[in-house]
Design an enzyme around this catalytic site. Structure first.
Site, PDB file in Angstrom:
ATOM      1  CE  LYS A  55      -1.772   3.144   1.926  1.00 28.41           C
ATOM      2  NZ  LYS A  55      -1.644   4.554   1.474  1.00 28.41           N
ATOM      3  N   GLY A  82      -4.703   3.647  -2.231  1.00 25.57           N
ATOM      4  CA  GLY A  82      -5.854   4.142  -1.481  1.00 25.57           C
ATOM      5  C   GLY A  82      -5.392   4.796  -0.198  1.00 25.57           C
ATOM      6  N   GLY A 129      -4.837   1.242   4.386  1.00 24.50           N
ATOM      7  CA  GLY A 129      -3.650   0.843   5.161  1.00 24.50           C
ATOM      8  C   GLY A 129      -4.044   0.206   6.475  1.00 24.50           C
ATOM      9  CD  GLU A 188      13.443   0.863   9.553  1.00 26.97           C
ATOM     10  OE1 GLU A 188      13.916   1.896  10.074  1.00 26.97           O
ATOM     11  OE2 GLU A 188      13.989  -0.252   9.650  1.00 26.97           O
TER      12      GLU A 188
END
Ligand code: NAP
Ligand code: MG
Length: 468
Positions: free
Chosen positions: A169, A200, A206, A244
Site C-alpha cells: 500500500k 488508497g 492501510g 521504520e
C-alpha cells in the site's frame, strides 16, 4: 489524463467501487494522474491472492527467487530515467537527486541484498538441533512518499527473497512510482499473487490491510504516530512488525574537527529531498565558542549550494515540499520556533511562486527542550544548538524520543568515542561512507527491526528448531 488500476493476482484491476483519487505535481499544483481509490474488498482480494501464492513461492529454491529479483533489478535499471522523472513529478525532488539519491539508492541497496542473500544461511546447527529460518506468509508493506521507490524496495526485496508474499500500500502522494515498480515486477514474470499493489488512503486501506487476519507481518515505514497505532493494533493477533519511523538526528561537531564539513553534512540532509528524510541531521550541535564561525559556514553553504527551482531543472537543489499539507506543517513549526524564542538565521518563508516551495531555513538560539528541537518537522529546516562540554553535547544529542541517525565530526579517536555513546541506529564519523549492506533502523521510538543487507532478510524470517 491517465488513470491507473491496482495490481492483484497478476492482473491490472480497477477498484471494485470504480472510484479514483488525484495525484498532484507539487511544483505546478496540477493534477497529473488518477489512481484507484481502493476499499476493504480490494484489500481482501489482494490478501487472498498473496495467501494462495505463498506455499508455491516458499517452496522455490532461494536461487529461483534470486533469479526473479535479478530480473526486477534489471527492469528498474532499464527504466531508471523514467522513474527519476516520475519521482521528480509526484514528489518534487530535484531531478539530479531523483537519479542518484532515489533511483540510484534503490538499485545499490537491491544489489547489496542480492549479494548478501547468496551467502545467507537459511539453516544452521545449534548443538544437535537443526535451526531453520522460514518465511511468515503474507507481508503487508505500507510505505511513505519521501523515497517512493526505495521505501518499497527495502521491504519487498527481503520479503520476497525469503519466501514471503506481499501486498503493498504505497503513499497516496506518490503512487505513480509504485505503479511503475508493479509494471516492472509484472514484466519480470513473478507468479500471480506473489506481489500485489493496492492504492488508497492510509486510514481506510492501510489500516484495514494491517489489521487483516490473513496478514502475518506488518512492515511499515512512516510517522511514529501511525507506527504506534499499528503496533497496538497488531497486539491482539501478536502479529510481527517491522517499523521504520521518525527521527530528529544530531550532528555533533567537536572542536578540532572540520567545521565546514560538519555544516555541509548537516545542511545537505535538510536540503536534499527538501529535508523530507527520516534520517536527516536536523540538529547541529556546536561548542558555544564556535557559534559565530558556524553561522558563517552556514551562510556560505547557503549561497553556494541552495538553488531553488523547478525539480526538472538540472541545477535545482531545492524543490517544492510534497504537498500543501506538508507546507502548512513546516510553516506552523516556523511559527512555533519563533514563539519559543529561537532566532531565524536564514529563510523562514514560503516562496512567492506556484508550488509548495519553502525557503531553506536555519534556526539559532535553539534550546533542546523546544518543540522545534524535539519534533520532526520534515522540511528544509535546521536547528543549531550550542554546548559547553562533551558530556553536555552527548546528553543533548541523546535527549530525544528518537534515535535513527546522526554524525560526529571531530578528531578521529574522540569522534569514535562519542559515536559509541550516542543512542542511535546509524552514526557517521567524519566522512565515513554509508554502506548498503549495513543495517538501517532506529533506537527508541524510531522503530523496530532493521532494513538492508542480511539484517533486512532476518526480519522476514522466523526460527524453527528441529531436534533430530
Ligand atoms: P504517514 O502519514 O505515517 O504515512 C505512511 C504510510 O502509512 C502511507 O502509505 C499512509 O497512507 C499510511 N497510513 C496513514 N495512516 C494510516 C493508518 N491509520 N493505518 C495504516 N496506514 C496508514 O507518514 P508520511 O507522512 O507518509 O511520511 C512521513 C513520516 O515517515 C515521517 O515521520 C518520517 O520520519 C517517516 N519516515 C521514516 C523512515 C524510516 O526509515 N525510519 C523513512 C521515511 C519516512 P496515505 O499516504 O494514504 O496517508
Ligand atoms: Mg501522512
Amino acid at each position: 489524463m491517465k488513470s491507473h488500476q491496482n495490481y492483484i493476482k497478476g492482473q491490472w484491476v480497477s477498484a471494485q467501487s470504480g472510484l479514483l483519487m488525484d495525484v498532484i505535481n507539487p511544483a505546478s499544483e496540477k493534477v497529473i494522474a488518477q489512481v484507484a481509490k481502493s476499499h476493504h474488498n480490494d484489500v481482501d482480494a489482494a490478501v487472498e491472492a498473496a495467501q494462495k501464492a505463498f506455499p508455491a513461492w516458499k517452496a522455490l529454491t532461494v536461487e529461483e527467487r534470486i533469479g526473479y529479483l535479478e530480473r526486477i533489478y534489471q527492469g528498474i535499471e532499464a527504466r531508471k530515467e523514467e522513474l527519476a522523472q516520475v519521482i521528480a513529478a509526484e514528489l518534487g525532488a530535484p531531478i539530479s537527486f531523483s537519479r542518484s539519491g532515489q533511483v540510484g539508492l534503490a538499485l545499490r541497496e537491491l544489489k547489496a541484498s542480492l549479494e548478501e542473500v547468496a551467502d545467507f544461511e537459511f539453516e544452521e546447527m545449534a548443538d544437535q538441533a537443526k535451526v531453520v529460518k522460514e518465511p511468515y506468509g503474507v507481508v503487508a508493506c505500507i510505505t511513505p512518499w519521501n523515497y517512493p521507490l526505495n521505501q518499497i524496495q527495502r521491504k519487498i526485496t527481503p520479503a520476497l527473497l525469503t519466501g514471503n508474499t506481499v501486498v503493498v500500500k504505497p503513499a497516496s502522494n506518490t503512487p505513480l512510482t509504485a505503479l511503475i515498480y508493479a509494471e516492472i515486477i509484472d514484466q519480470a514474470g513473478l507468479p500471480a499473487g506473489v506481489f500485489n499493489l493496492v492504492t488508497g488512503s492510509g486510514s481506510e486501506v492501510g489500516d484495514y490491510l494491517a489489521d487483516h487476519p490473513d496478514v502475518d507481518l506488518i512492515s511499515f515505514t512512516g510517522s511514529t504516530e501511525v507506527g504506534k497505532n499499528l503496533y497496538s493494533k497488531a497486539a491482539p493477533q501478536v502479529k510481527q512488525l517491522v517499523l521504520e519511523l521518525g527521527g530528529k538526528s544530531a550532528m555533533v561537531y567537536l572542536k578540532g574537527g572540520d567545521l565546514t564539513f560538519a555544516v555541509k553534512k548537516a545542511m545537505d540532509t535538510v536540503i536534499y529531498n527538501q529535508g523530507q528524510t527520516c534520517s536527516a541531521m536536523t540538529r547541529l550541535l556546536v561548542p558555544e565558542e564556535c557559534l559565530e564561525e558556524t553561522k558563517e559556514a552556514i551562510l556560505n553553504y547557503y549561497q553556494e549550494q541552495v538553488v531553488v527551482g523547478d525539480p526538472l531543472a538540472e541545477d535545482t537543489t531545492l524543490g517544492p515540499l510534497v504537498s500543501a499539507d506538508q507546507l502548512k506543517r513546516v510553516q506552523d513549526y516556523i511559527e512555533i520556533g519563533q514563539e519559543e524564542g529561537a532566532e531565524i538565521l536564514i529563510g523562514g518563508h514560503p516562496l512567492e511562486r506556484p508550488g509548495y516551495y519553502f525557503e531553506s531555513t536555519v534556526f539559532v538560539a535553539v534550546d533542546n527542550a523546544m518543540r522545534i528541537a524535539q519534533e520532526e518537522i520534515f522540511g528544509p529546516v535546521l536547528c543549531v544548538l550550542t554546548y559547553q562540554d562533551l558530556a553536555q553535547a552527548i546528553a543533548i544529542a541523546n535527549d530525544s524520543i528518537y534515535g535513527l541517525s546522526g554524525g560526529v565530526v571531530g578528531p578521529a579517536d574522540q569522534a569514535l568515542e562519542v559515536a559509541y555513546q550516542l543512542q542511535t541506529g546509524n552514526i557517521f564519523v567524519n566522512d565515513g561512507p554509508r554502506s548498503p549492506k549495513a543495517p538501517f533502523g532506529g533506537y527508541k521510538q524510531s522503530g523496530l527491526g532493521r532494513e538492508n543487507g542480511k539484517y533486512g532478510l532476518e526480519d522476514y524470517l522466523q526460527l524453527k528448531a528441529i531436534f533430530l
